[in-house]
Motif scaffolding. Structure first.
Motif, PDB file in Angstrom:
ATOM      1  N   GLY A 101       0.780  -1.199  -0.027  1.00  0.00           N
ATOM      2  CA  GLY A 101       0.052  -0.079  -0.054  1.00  0.00           C
ATOM      3  C   GLY A 101       0.771   1.282   0.157  1.00  0.00           C
ATOM      4  O   GLY A 101       0.655   2.216  -0.755  1.00  0.00           O
ATOM      5  N   LEU A 102       1.870   1.319   0.727  1.00  0.00           N
ATOM      6  CA  LEU A 102       2.781   2.512   0.915  1.00  0.00           C
ATOM      7  C   LEU A 102       3.554   2.572  -0.567  1.00  0.00           C
ATOM      8  O   LEU A 102       3.654   3.601  -1.025  1.00  0.00           O
ATOM      9  N   ILE A 103       3.901   1.640  -1.142  1.00  0.00           N
ATOM     10  CA  ILE A 103       4.655   1.627  -2.520  1.00  0.00           C
ATOM     11  C   ILE A 103       3.873   2.246  -3.550  1.00  0.00           C
ATOM     12  O   ILE A 103       4.069   3.182  -4.288  1.00  0.00           O
ATOM     13  N   GLU A 104       2.347   1.871  -3.716  1.00  0.00           N
ATOM     14  CA  GLU A 104       1.406   2.316  -4.394  1.00  0.00           C
ATOM     15  C   GLU A 104       1.105   3.924  -4.387  1.00  0.00           C
ATOM     16  O   GLU A 104       1.068   4.598  -5.315  1.00  0.00           O
ATOM     17  N   GLU A 105       0.915   4.239  -2.967  1.00  0.00           N
ATOM     18  CA  GLU A 105       0.596   5.483  -2.612  1.00  0.00           C
ATOM     19  C   GLU A 105       1.899   6.506  -2.932  1.00  0.00           C
ATOM     20  O   GLU A 105       1.770   7.634  -3.467  1.00  0.00           O
ATOM     21  N   ALA A 106       3.222   5.856  -2.626  1.00  0.00           N
ATOM     22  CA  ALA A 106       4.455   6.597  -3.093  1.00  0.00           C
ATOM     23  C   ALA A 106       4.420   6.877  -4.552  1.00  0.00           C
ATOM     24  O   ALA A 106       4.799   7.884  -5.113  1.00  0.00           O
ATOM     25  N   ARG A 107       4.037   5.829  -5.548  1.00  0.00           N
ATOM     26  CA  ARG A 107       4.230   5.774  -6.731  1.00  0.00           C
ATOM     27  C   ARG A 107       3.239   7.024  -7.316  1.00  0.00           C
ATOM     28  O   ARG A 107       3.534   7.543  -8.312  1.00  0.00           O
ATOM     29  N   GLY A 108       2.060   7.055  -6.694  1.00  0.00           N
ATOM     30  CA  GLY A 108       1.139   8.021  -7.057  1.00  0.00           C
ATOM     31  C   GLY A 108       1.727   9.558  -6.784  1.00  0.00           C
ATOM     32  O   GLY A 108       1.664  10.288  -7.658  1.00  0.00           O
ATOM     33  N   GLN A 109       2.450   9.685  -5.960  1.00  0.00           N
ATOM     34  CA  GLN A 109       3.339  11.065  -5.672  1.00  0.00           C
ATOM     35  C   GLN A 109       4.486  11.340  -6.864  1.00  0.00           C
ATOM     36  O   GLN A 109       4.394  12.386  -7.198  1.00  0.00           O
ATOM     37  N   ILE A 110       5.122  10.166  -6.992  1.00  0.00           N
ATOM     38  CA  ILE A 110       6.142  10.262  -7.966  1.00  0.00           C
ATOM     39  C   ILE A 110       5.640  10.618  -9.383  1.00  0.00           C
ATOM     40  O   ILE A 110       6.261  11.452  -9.914  1.00  0.00           O
ATOM     41  N   MET A 281      -6.714  -6.181  -6.416  1.00  0.00           N
ATOM     42  CA  MET A 281      -6.921  -4.713  -6.575  1.00  0.00           C
ATOM     43  C   MET A 281      -8.479  -4.381  -6.267  1.00  0.00           C
ATOM     44  O   MET A 281      -8.762  -3.444  -5.536  1.00  0.00           O
ATOM     45  N   MET A 282      -9.356  -5.064  -6.452  1.00  0.00           N
ATOM     46  CA  MET A 282     -10.908  -5.172  -6.318  1.00  0.00           C
ATOM     47  C   MET A 282     -11.195  -5.175  -5.014  1.00  0.00           C
ATOM     48  O   MET A 282     -11.839  -4.350  -4.288  1.00  0.00           O
ATOM     49  N   LYS A 283     -10.618  -5.875  -4.359  1.00  0.00           N
ATOM     50  CA  LYS A 283     -10.819  -6.072  -2.800  1.00  0.00           C
ATOM     51  C   LYS A 283     -10.157  -5.099  -2.078  1.00  0.00           C
ATOM     52  O   LYS A 283     -10.910  -4.790  -0.942  1.00  0.00           O
ATOM     53  N   GLU A 284      -9.057  -4.255  -2.818  1.00  0.00           N
ATOM     54  CA  GLU A 284      -8.663  -3.092  -2.013  1.00  0.00           C
ATOM     55  C   GLU A 284      -9.136  -1.793  -2.690  1.00  0.00           C
ATOM     56  O   GLU A 284      -8.424  -0.730  -2.363  1.00  0.00           O
ATOM     57  N   TYR A 285     -10.053  -1.601  -3.368  1.00  0.00           N
ATOM     58  CA  TYR A 285     -10.638  -0.487  -3.912  1.00  0.00           C
ATOM     59  C   TYR A 285     -10.926   0.754  -2.791  1.00  0.00           C
ATOM     60  O   TYR A 285     -10.618   1.940  -3.106  1.00  0.00           O
ATOM     61  N   PHE A 289     -10.517   5.326  -1.829  1.00  0.00           N
ATOM     62  CA  PHE A 289     -11.269   6.494  -1.552  1.00  0.00           C
ATOM     63  C   PHE A 289     -11.218   6.960  -0.069  1.00  0.00           C
ATOM     64  O   PHE A 289     -12.221   7.229   0.514  1.00  0.00           O
ATOM     65  N   ARG A 290     -10.110   6.935   0.421  1.00  0.00           N
ATOM     66  CA  ARG A 290     -10.019   7.546   1.977  1.00  0.00           C
ATOM     67  C   ARG A 290     -10.547   8.896   2.197  1.00  0.00           C
ATOM     68  O   ARG A 290     -10.846   9.284   3.159  1.00  0.00           O
ATOM     69  N   ASP A 291     -10.462   9.612   1.128  1.00  0.00           N
ATOM     70  CA  ASP A 291     -10.983  11.093   1.184  1.00  0.00           C
ATOM     71  C   ASP A 291     -12.226  11.414   0.688  1.00  0.00           C
ATOM     72  O   ASP A 291     -12.822  12.588   0.254  1.00  0.00           O
ATOM     73  N   GLU A 292     -13.148  10.289   0.206  1.00  0.00           N
ATOM     74  CA  GLU A 292     -14.284  10.293  -0.422  1.00  0.00           C
ATOM     75  C   GLU A 292     -15.147   9.243   0.373  1.00  0.00           C
ATOM     76  O   GLU A 292     -15.341   8.167   0.066  1.00  0.00           O
ATOM     77  N   PRO A 293     -15.721   9.520   1.640  1.00  0.00           N
ATOM     78  CA  PRO A 293     -16.263   8.751   2.519  1.00  0.00           C
ATOM     79  C   PRO A 293     -17.476   7.981   1.809  1.00  0.00           C
ATOM     80  O   PRO A 293     -17.598   6.612   2.113  1.00  0.00           O
ATOM     81  N   GLU A 294     -18.352   8.448   0.815  1.00  0.00           N
ATOM     82  CA  GLU A 294     -19.445   7.950   0.276  1.00  0.00           C
ATOM     83  C   GLU A 294     -18.816   6.615  -0.486  1.00  0.00           C
ATOM     84  O   GLU A 294     -19.521   5.485  -0.567  1.00  0.00           O
ATOM     85  N   TRP A 295     -18.007   7.086  -1.443  1.00  0.00           N
ATOM     86  CA  TRP A 295     -17.263   6.064  -2.335  1.00  0.00           C
ATOM     87  C   TRP A 295     -16.691   5.154  -1.521  1.00  0.00           C
ATOM     88  O   TRP A 295     -16.439   3.654  -1.771  1.00  0.00           O
ATOM     89  N   LYS A 296     -15.920   5.282  -0.346  1.00  0.00           N
ATOM     90  CA  LYS A 296     -15.066   4.495   0.267  1.00  0.00           C
ATOM     91  C   LYS A 296     -16.197   3.400   0.934  1.00  0.00           C
ATOM     92  O   LYS A 296     -15.831   2.185   0.882  1.00  0.00           O
ATOM     93  N   GLU A 297     -17.140   3.682   1.409  1.00  0.00           N
ATOM     94  CA  GLU A 297     -18.150   2.522   1.859  1.00  0.00           C
ATOM     95  C   GLU A 297     -18.663   1.811   1.037  1.00  0.00           C
ATOM     96  O   GLU A 297     -18.716   0.443   1.141  1.00  0.00           O
ATOM     97  N   ARG A 298     -18.923   2.336  -0.160  1.00  0.00           N
ATOM     98  CA  ARG A 298     -19.510   1.527  -1.611  1.00  0.00           C
ATOM     99  C   ARG A 298     -18.086   0.733  -1.742  1.00  0.00           C
ATOM    100  O   ARG A 298     -18.402  -0.597  -2.363  1.00  0.00           O
ATOM    101  N   ALA A 299     -16.986   1.142  -1.710  1.00  0.00           N
ATOM    102  CA  ALA A 299     -15.872   0.533  -2.357  1.00  0.00           C
ATOM    103  C   ALA A 299     -15.620  -0.855  -1.424  1.00  0.00           C
ATOM    104  O   ALA A 299     -15.048  -1.983  -1.890  1.00  0.00           O
ATOM    105  N   GLU A 300     -15.761  -0.353  -0.026  1.00  0.00           N
ATOM    106  CA  GLU A 300     -15.409  -1.545   0.741  1.00  0.00           C
ATOM    107  C   GLU A 300     -16.579  -2.701   0.867  1.00  0.00           C
ATOM    108  O   GLU A 300     -16.316  -3.862   0.840  1.00  0.00           O
ATOM    109  N   LYS A 301     -17.870  -2.198   0.655  1.00  0.00           N
ATOM    110  CA  LYS A 301     -18.832  -3.277   0.366  1.00  0.00           C
ATOM    111  C   LYS A 301     -18.636  -4.233  -0.853  1.00  0.00           C
ATOM    112  O   LYS A 301     -18.841  -5.288  -0.765  1.00  0.00           O
ATOM    113  N   PHE A 302     -18.189  -3.404  -1.666  1.00  0.00           N
ATOM    114  CA  PHE A 302     -17.985  -4.204  -3.038  1.00  0.00           C
ATOM    115  C   PHE A 302     -16.613  -5.053  -2.871  1.00  0.00           C
ATOM    116  O   PHE A 302     -16.864  -6.138  -3.277  1.00  0.00           O
ATOM    117  N   GLY A 303     -15.638  -4.640  -2.101  1.00  0.00           N
ATOM    118  CA  GLY A 303     -14.463  -5.579  -1.972  1.00  0.00           C
ATOM    119  C   GLY A 303     -14.849  -6.689  -1.334  1.00  0.00           C
ATOM    120  O   GLY A 303     -14.500  -7.951  -1.541  1.00  0.00           O
TER     121      GLY A 303
END
Length: 448
Positions: A101-110, A281-285, A289-303
């Motif tokens: 997770g850290l690697i993927e977030e760091a790559r987003g910054q890079i 990837m899909m289980k970790e959607y 969305f940690r800054d989008e509460p509505e989508w985060k909840e939907r993503a976690e239910k989907f996962g």
């Protein structure tokens, strides 16, 4: 808005020298004490012996940027993008540090600080934005590749050695390209009834690479599901899972694709996936969305609805074949199946339930093969070294190597060719499908 304009915007979630939205989360590295338990699990550290290419080294670098000690520059980018993101380090870690997770977030910054330019940027944009998110374009690409294989062009290219004008690692990949057989979405209806009494309704991800290069595995998955009482739906508006995008640092496109899939499968009770990387990837959607509460909840239910085909069959029950297949096989744990989803015993038990299958133990079966999405294209030298190490562990006296991920299948096929082996590379669900087909064929022929 241009990339430079976006980068100039203030970010309320900035952290140290991470100046853009969605930086690495401190909670993911907070418990790391650099104990070194992860070192032996890391394929890149095994090959290089360099601390920055180890899990704890990468965690230290990611933390140092957050503390303002390092900048997001090329020196930081190299060790972050050299990671295979295989998750073996998290399995080995006594406190479960989420290095992936850290690697993927760091790559987003890079990628926001150092966007790809020139031909690399053009190729990246063409495939990740122009092809994979679009089902019609993917099927068109599949049609072109099928024409290339069937028209005789492939034979001419190989015979005249035109292939040698390509970079060596791409020429090697072309040499083991699977036969393109046509999308299952062209062959099957969106709703497929069980062959016997319906036990449950499931939906299926057809994928992007999976449905172009491995449509036979998608077909085998449908056959096995319907054989075991599953009605199967294939939602039309599903898309690429976004794993390749997130691994490449394009988290914004990853979110866009995730939203489309969440909506496509929203009314389904269960989503069956036959590609380990896609399933993980899909289980970790929810992570996107940690800054989008509505989508985060939907993503976690989907996962929670996403399940690998082997685990689904194992947990819900499947018909054990009665026909003898007479084969010696070994099993390779795809990283994102074993380390990412914790699915290990289920595929093995399915294989052992096929009469006549002799399972030969593979040492370090959960060691990465070097595929890692498109890592074998972007980091060919390291991928080749990791593959060599993997091939040294594969028993020679087996006919087949079974696994549950398309990227692994391509990489292992390359290894078999490169090191003079003759094993057939197969997906676990294919073997079960072949056993069912043989059993049905024997019945139709009056055999007992």
């Amino acid at each position: 808005m241009s990339v430079k304009e976006k980068q100039a915007l203030p970010c309320t979630s900035s952290l140290g020298n991470y100046l853009w939205h969605d930086p690495p989360q401190e909670s993911k590295w907070a418990d790391c004490v650099h104990c070194g338990m992860c070192l032996e699990s890391c394929p890149t550290y095994e090959q290089s012996g360099e601390e920055q290419h180890s899990p704890r080294g990468r965690v230290y670098l990611i933390k140092a940027v957050a503390e303002g000690k390092l900048n997001v520059d090329e020196h930081f980018a190299e060790p972050v993008f050299s990671c295979l993101d295989c998750r073996a380090c998290t399995t080995a870690c006594p406190v479960d540090i989420d290095v992936g997770g850290l690697i993927e977030e760091a790559r987003g910054q890079i990628r926001q600080a150092l966007p790809l330019k020139g031909w690399k940027g053009a190729v990246n944009k063409f495939f990740l934005h122009g092809v994979f998110p679009h089902q019609n374009r993917l099927r068109s690409l599949g049609g072109l590749l099928r024409f290339y294989q069937k028209s005789g062009m492939q034979k001419v290219v190989r015979k005249t050695k035109l292939i040698q004008i390509m970079p060596k690692h791409l020429a090697e990949m072309e040499s083991i390209m699977p036969e393109v057989k046509g999308s299952v979405r062209n062959k099957f209806n969106t709703d497929i009834k069980a062959k016997s009494e319906t036990k449950q309704q499931v939906a299926m991800l057809t994928g992007c690479v999976m449905d172009v290069f491995f449509s036979d595995i998608n077909e085998a998955t449908i056959n096995v599901l319907t054989h075991n009482g599953n009605d199967v739906s294939i939602p039309k508006n599903q898309t690429c899972c976004g794993a390749l995008h997130v691994h490449a640092g394009d988290r914004e496109m990853g979110r866009k694709l995730a939203k489309q899939n969440i909506e496509a499968f929203e009314n389904e009770e269960k989503v069956i996936v036959n590609a380990a990387g896609c399933g993980c990837m899909m289980k970790e959607y929810g992570e996107l969305f940690r800054d989008e509460p509505e989508w985060k909840e939907r993503a976690e239910k989907f996962g929670e609805k996403v399940v690998d085909i082997a685990k689904h069959l194992h947990d819900t029950g499947y018909e054990k074949p009665k026909v003898n297949m007479n084969m010696r096989i070994t099993y390779h744990d795809a990283c994102h199946l074993a380390h990412g989803q914790g699915v290990r015993k289920e595929p093995r038990e399915i294989l052992l339930d096929i009469p006549g299958v002799e399972m030969v133990h593979m040492p370090n079966a959960d060691r990465c093969c070097g595929s890692a999405g498109i890592y074998n294209i972007t980091n060919p030298e390291m991928a080749d070294a990791v593959l060599k190490s993997k091939m040294e562990n594969i028993p020679e006296d087996v006919e087949m190597i079974s696994m549950g991920n398309p990227g692994c299948m391509i990489q292992m096929a390359l290894g078999v060719q490169k090191y003079g082996r003759n094993q057939k590379i197969v997906h676990t669900v294919q073997l079960l499908d072949w056993a069912y087909q043989k059993e049905e064929g024997d019945k139709n022929n009056g055999s007992h």
